[in-house]
Motif scaffolding. Structure first.
Motif, short mmCIF file in Angstrom:
data_model
loop_
_atom_site.label_atom_id
_atom_site.label_comp_id
_atom_site.label_asym_id
_atom_site.label_seq_id
_atom_site.Cartn_x
_atom_site.Cartn_y
_atom_site.Cartn_z
N GLU A 103 0.84 -1.20 0.00
CA GLU A 103 0.00 0.00 0.00
C GLU A 103 0.87 1.25 0.00
N GLN A 104 1.98 1.21 0.72
CA GLN A 104 2.91 2.33 0.73
C GLN A 104 3.50 2.54 -0.66
N TRP A 105 3.86 1.43 -1.31
CA TRP A 105 4.39 1.55 -2.67
C TRP A 105 3.33 2.12 -3.61
N LEU A 106 2.11 1.64 -3.47
CA LEU A 106 1.04 2.11 -4.36
C LEU A 106 0.75 3.60 -4.21
N THR A 107 0.90 4.14 -3.00
CA THR A 107 0.68 5.58 -2.85
C THR A 107 1.64 6.36 -3.74
N LYS A 108 2.88 5.93 -3.79
CA LYS A 108 3.90 6.62 -4.59
C LYS A 108 3.73 6.34 -6.08
N ILE A 109 3.36 5.13 -6.41
CA ILE A 109 3.16 4.75 -7.81
C ILE A 109 1.96 5.51 -8.39
N ILE A 110 0.86 5.52 -7.66
CA ILE A 110 -0.34 6.23 -8.13
C ILE A 110 -0.05 7.72 -8.25
N ALA A 111 0.64 8.29 -7.26
CA ALA A 111 0.98 9.71 -7.31
C ALA A 111 1.84 10.02 -8.54
N ALA A 112 2.79 9.14 -8.86
CA ALA A 112 3.63 9.35 -10.05
C ALA A 112 2.78 9.26 -11.32
N ALA A 113 1.84 8.35 -11.36
CA ALA A 113 0.98 8.20 -12.54
C ALA A 113 0.07 9.41 -12.71
N CYS A 114 -0.28 10.06 -11.62
CA CYS A 114 -1.13 11.26 -11.71
C CYS A 114 -0.44 12.37 -12.50
N LEU A 115 0.86 12.33 -12.60
CA LEU A 115 1.60 13.36 -13.34
C LEU A 115 1.53 13.15 -14.84
N GLY A 116 1.00 12.02 -15.27
CA GLY A 116 0.84 11.75 -16.69
C GLY A 116 -0.32 12.53 -17.27
N SER A 117 -0.47 12.44 -18.57
CA SER A 117 -1.48 13.26 -19.26
C SER A 117 -2.71 12.49 -19.72
N ASP A 118 -2.80 11.22 -19.39
CA ASP A 118 -3.94 10.40 -19.82
C ASP A 118 -4.79 10.07 -18.59
#
Length: 189
Positions: A103-118
């Motif tokens: 879950e800790q990893w997913l918080t960072k992964i999801i946050a990084a994906a939010c920076l994408g444009s799709d």
């Protein structure tokens, strides 16, 4: 073999929390899908722990994957927007279900994906929006409940930041009166 197919995942899927979604995200990123940098938004130590604990059988293959120009650009984007990424991580951390490291990893992964444009599900490399909804319900159940109108996830997360006073996202006092309602709630294609 498609990323979401069960045959592709059976080789390294077990019953640990989030194993399947992390497999899909990692394999999608390594296949050039989504918008995540090489380490998925994790630091080198966390990424090493992810590989060691969840993907031992694939570690050599994944470690030797060449850094593409696209992956380097994605990392630069993450570095440039670090404050925004940290705000998203903090938001997600507040709503994590428990203490599992995935879950800790997913918080960072999801946050990084939010920076994408799709759409967020595409930026994560997930097969569809339903998969993202399940991931959010499983790992951030109280946050998922707050998205009662089924707003698109990336827009929803930024709206949450806006309500916390961190980012200005939306001028409309309520979604029902917004002229771009369909951009947040309409069909994703």
């Amino acid at each position: 073999m498609p990323i979401g197919s069960s045959a592709a995942l059976d080789l390294h899927w077990d019953s640990t929390p989030n194993q399947r979604c992390l497999s899909i995200i990692l394999l999608a990123q390594r296949s050039g899908l989504g918008c995540l940098p090489k380490l998925l938004g994790l630091n080198a130590k966390e990424f090493g722990q992810l590989l060691h604990s969840r993907f031992r059988s694939l570690k050599g293959l994944i470690d030797t994957a060449a850094e593409s120009k696209q992956s380097l650009i994605r990392q630069e984007l993450l570095d440039l927007r670090r404050d925004e990424w940290l705000d998203l991580v903090k938001l997600l951390e507040q709503y994590r279900r428990g203490e599992d490291v995935s879950e800790q990893w997913l918080t960072k992964i999801i946050a990084a994906a939010c920076l994408g444009s799709d759409h967020l599900w595409r930026d994560l490399g997930l097969p569809d929006r339903l998969s993202l909804g399940e991931l959010m319900k499983d790992n951030f159940p109280d946050l998922a409940k707050k998205n009662s109108g089924d707003m698109r996830w990336k827009k929803f997360l930024y709206r949450q930041l806006c309500e916390l006073g961190g980012h200005f996202v939306c001028r409309s006092p309520s979604c029902e009166t917004c002229p771009t309602y369909d951009e947040c709630f309409g069909e994703e294609v």
